[in-house]
Design a protein around this motif. Structure first.
Motif, PDB file in Angstrom:
ATOM      1  N   LEU A   1       0.814  -1.216   0.000  1.00 51.55           N
ATOM      2  CA  LEU A   1       0.000   0.000   0.000  1.00 51.55           C
ATOM      3  C   LEU A   1       0.853   1.273   0.000  1.00 51.55           C
ATOM      4  CD1 LEU A   1      -2.818  -1.286   2.278  1.00 51.55           C
ATOM      5  CD2 LEU A   1      -3.268   0.057   0.224  1.00 51.55           C
ATOM      6  N   GLY A   2       2.167   1.096   0.165  1.00 46.88           N
ATOM      7  CA  GLY A   2       3.065   2.240   0.026  1.00 46.88           C
ATOM      8  C   GLY A   2       3.025   3.242   1.163  1.00 46.88           C
ATOM      9  N   PHE A   3       2.667   2.795   2.370  1.00 45.05           N
ATOM     10  CA  PHE A   3       2.672   3.725   3.511  1.00 45.05           C
ATOM     11  C   PHE A   3       4.115   4.047   3.911  1.00 45.05           C
ATOM     12  CE2 PHE A   3      -1.421   1.377   4.571  1.00 45.05           C
ATOM     13  CZ  PHE A   3      -2.236   2.404   4.118  1.00 45.05           C
ATOM     14  N   ALA A   4       4.331   5.278   4.377  1.00 45.62           N
ATOM     15  CA  ALA A   4       5.679   5.699   4.797  1.00 45.62           C
ATOM     16  C   ALA A   4       5.927   5.246   6.236  1.00 45.62           C
ATOM     17  CB  ALA A   4       5.814   7.217   4.670  1.00 45.62           C
ATOM     18  N   LEU A   5       5.975   3.943   6.450  1.00 48.86           N
ATOM     19  CA  LEU A   5       6.163   3.376   7.794  1.00 48.86           C
ATOM     20  C   LEU A   5       7.638   3.080   8.010  1.00 48.86           C
ATOM     21  CD1 LEU A   5       3.161   0.897   7.678  1.00 48.86           C
ATOM     22  CD2 LEU A   5       3.275   2.980   9.046  1.00 48.86           C
ATOM     23  N   ASP A   6       8.089   3.270   9.253  1.00 49.48           N
ATOM     24  CA  ASP A   6       9.489   2.977   9.585  1.00 49.48           C
ATOM     25  C   ASP A   6       9.593   1.503   9.986  1.00 49.48           C
ATOM     26  OD1 ASP A   6      12.017   2.771  10.538  1.00 49.48           O
ATOM     27  OD2 ASP A   6      11.966   4.597  11.744  1.00 49.48           O
ATOM     28  N   TRP A   7       9.842   0.645   9.015  1.00 50.54           N
ATOM     29  CA  TRP A   7       9.851  -0.808   9.285  1.00 50.54           C
ATOM     30  C   TRP A   7      11.029  -1.239  10.155  1.00 50.54           C
ATOM     31  CZ3 TRP A   7       5.715  -3.538   9.027  1.00 50.54           C
ATOM     32  CH2 TRP A   7       4.684  -3.163   8.149  1.00 50.54           C
ATOM     33  N   GLU A   8      12.052  -0.371  10.306  1.00 49.68           N
ATOM     34  CA  GLU A   8      13.180  -0.735  11.166  1.00 49.68           C
ATOM     35  C   GLU A   8      12.759  -0.749  12.631  1.00 49.68           C
ATOM     36  OE1 GLU A   8      16.490   1.785  10.363  1.00 49.68           O
ATOM     37  OE2 GLU A   8      16.703   1.076   8.301  1.00 49.68           O
ATOM     38  N   ARG A   9      11.608  -0.128  12.947  1.00 44.64           N
ATOM     39  CA  ARG A   9      11.152  -0.064  14.341  1.00 44.64           C
ATOM     40  C   ARG A   9      10.054  -1.089  14.639  1.00 44.64           C
ATOM     41  NH1 ARG A   9      12.488   5.105  16.852  1.00 44.64           N
ATOM     42  NH2 ARG A   9      13.647   6.356  15.355  1.00 44.64           N
TER      43      ARG A   9
END
Length: 637
Positions: free
Chosen positions: A80-88
């Motif tokens: 969905l292209g959300f600007a989520l910080d996946w490193e957290r």
């Protein structure tokens, strides 16, 4: 810091998730364009009953089911292209997450903020397990169908009541929907009233324990109506009820029936009011009248003193009870424009405080509510029959769950030393993950390799606690863990906590308005008092997005149950105004019932898979539609 409530890894995203996270993403993007450093993390609220139920159903370990669902839903969120910080990213079922919760628990246990007491639970005698209120259907266990029993078992509680006043006062400074703040205020339920003691009549004291021989104590917010009391009602567990039941089979049976009933307050409000006279009497401290004592199923033992003074002319519940059992109703409050007391319009008098005065109350006649409250209070205090008291409806938070898939409670039971918290260097107490539950009680209680241990104090043989924590525990502090998810010296890194402060914008469904938000606020205050964070409140602004709704379709089975059919599997016929008039199942061309529009849910099978929209139109189109089809706070079809 922009945060949407993290999802439960149920298997697939639904459009409700897409809406929630799109709202957050739009706000994050806007703030980023304004030059802010924006934190928008994502994780998984991964413990809980649904995983355990699915595991029993599919004969797999809850961990396997949970981690597979996380992998699938993560892929969907990324598409969905959300600007989520996946490193957290965090998952609350991982030991590196819940070890810090266990550490806080042990510190609060040593301080006395966490304590142990007997609590009443629903016990399924066939499955040999404790059931949540929602697993009891018409008094029977949801799986076994067995009649549920009430049991008292030792459980751990958080003293949230110590924070009631703070939790109430701090609501004023929050930029939250007024409706949510009102729901929280009502749940905390502060009331100013009086404790009133009714002397037990001399001929009614037989068999009573020393502690209850002298008087029956009640709490009332309307001491001004004391002269209108016509009976006193006590809970089934009250010593006066027990004494009166000696040698009275009818009363014994009724008390047993009351004890087996629901402990949920919502059920109390709607259930049929029932009672039996005890044959015992108490004395009204103001006018010396003898009032009969009844056992009533609407009085709860765990609340206040387990007794209420009944004023049927001015209280809805008492009126209903008095009408049913032919007990007197005595009007003591009238509107200042006097009208005759009419039983058909008794609501006129019920609960009124404004523009009223006392009647039939001797020396207090003619006084308004506040003057009467103060005067009657002073008189009761003078004679030792009562005093002013501020009370809260809020109860301490019981966090023990007799479940497997949850965070283990870090306590060791030792015959010599009692309950001993697990020392910090021995944390986490790790939940064994490769277990397939069978639904017959908690698997942990049948695993010596889990519960057999040594006492941290004396080194003798001891037993680990096999209960796990309420899953509201994990969601009460996850927003702080995102600030420093890899920090290995505590719940949150001090510099990160200092930098981010509180969540600036929180987004999630109104169904979490009370419990989750209240517990998160409570946990923030606990962490502040432990010196871990410097904020008083976790979420400065709150947006409660509206529900995503969709049509429902079903077929009825012979037994009256319904088979819900997904909208994607249905063909519709429309009238000339574009309204659906009939529906058939694509697979067999036979008719299905159009059920109406309801919140998207698994149970009604009316979820639309976002993947279909993404595949057909692309993620940007799906997101744009979700934002423009309705204002964020309103329902969206």
């Amino acid at each position: 810091y922009c945060l949407s409530m993290f999802p439960y890894p149920s298997g697939k995203l639904h459009m409700g998730h897409v809406r929630n996270y799109t709202i957050g993403d739009v706000r994050s993007r806007f703030k980023k364009m304004q030059g802010f450093n924006v934190l928008q993390p994502m994780g998984w609220d991964a413990f809980g009953m649904p995983a355990e139920n699915a595991a029993i159903h599919h004969q797999v370990a809850p961990s396997k089911w949970t981690y597979e669902n996380i992998a699938y839903m993560r892929k969907q969120l990324q598409s969905l292209g959300f600007a989520l910080d996946w490193e957290r990213e965090i998952a609350t079922c991982r030991p590196e997450y819940y070890r810090w919760e266990q550490l806080l628990f042990t510190k609060l246990f040593e301080k006395g903020i966490v304590y142990k007491k007997l609590g009443t639970v629903n016990w399924d005698p066939v499955d040999q397990t404790v059931l949540a209120n929602e697993q009891v259907i018409d008094g029977r266990g949801w799986r076994s169908g067995a009649l549920v029993e009430k049991r008292e078992i030792p459980m751990y509680y958080f003293k949230i009541t110590d924070y009631a006043e703070q939790l109430l006062a701090d609501l004023d400074g929050l930029d939250w929907p007024e409706q949510v703040k009102t729901m929280q205020r009502n749940w905390i339920g502060k009331s100013r009233g009086m404790t009133v003691r009714f002397q037990v009549a001399a001929d009614s004291r037989e068999g009573l324990p020393e502690s209850h021989r002298e008087f029956v104590q009640v709490y009332t917010t309307r001491p001004d109506t004391l002269m209108g009391a016509t009976y006193v009602a006590v809970a089934a567990e009250h010593p006066l009820a027990a004494a009166a039941a000696e040698g009275n089979a009818e009363l014994q049976n009724f008390i047993a029936e009351c004890k087996a009933g629901s402990v949920a307050e919502a059920d109390m409000a709607t259930m049929e009011k029932k009672g039996l006279p005890t044959g015992r009497f108490v004395i009204n401290p103001l006018n010396g009248e003898r009032l009969p004592v009844w056992v009533a199923n609407y009085v709860l033992w765990g609340y206040g003193d387990g007794a209420v003074m009944a004023v049927p002319a001015h209280d809805e519940r008492d009126f209903e009870f008095a009408t049913k059992y032919g007990l007197p109703k005595k009007q003591v409050v009238e509107l200042i424009e006097p009208q005759p007391y009419n039983e058909a319009e008794w609501q006129e008098w019920y609960g009124a405080k404004e523009n009223t005065r006392l009647i039939h109350s001797g020396e207090f006649d003619g006084l308004d509510f506040q003057t009467a409250f103060d005067a009657i209070g002073a008189k009761l205090q003078q004679s030792g029959a009562g005093e002013a008291k501020t009370q809260y409806r809020l109860r301490d938070w019981g966090i023990s769950r007799q479940r497997y898939w949850g965070c283990p409670i870090p306590i060791v039971h030792c015959d010599t030393c009692g309950d001993v918290p697990v020392p910090a260097e021995q944390l986490p107490v790790v939940l064994p993950e490769n277990v397939v539950p069978d639904g017959m009680g908690s698997p942990l209680a049948k695993m010596p390799e889990f519960y057999e241990t040594a006492c941290p104090k004396c080194g003798g043989a001891a037993k680990r606690e096999t209960d796990t924590m309420d899953t509201f525990m994990e969601s009460s502090w996850y927003f702080f863990r995102y600030m420093s998810p890899a920090f290995s010296d505590g719940m949150v890194k001090p510099e990160a906590a200092q930098y981010w402060g509180a969540v600036d914008q929180y987004i999630g469904g109104i169904e979490h308005a009370i419990l989750h938000l209240l517990y998160a606020r409570f946990f923030t205050k606990l962490m502040r008092d432990e010196g871990l964070v410097k904020v008083d409140e976790p979420f400065e602004r709150l947006l409660t997005q509206g529900m995503v709704v969709c049509e429902t379709y079903y077929r009825e089975n012979a037994d009256g149950s319904k088979d819900w059919i997904n909208p994607a599997d249905v063909d519709l016929t429309f009238d000339d105004k574009g309204r659906p008039v009939s529906a058939v199942l694509k697979a067999d061309g036979l008719p299905v019932v159009i059920g109406g529009t309801e919140k998207m849910s698994k149970s009604k099978n009316n979820g639309v898979d976002p993947q279909q929209l993404i595949d057909a139109y692309g993620a940007d189109t799906a997101r744009l539609f979700m934002m423009f089809a309705a204002p964020p706070e309103q329902s969206l079809e």
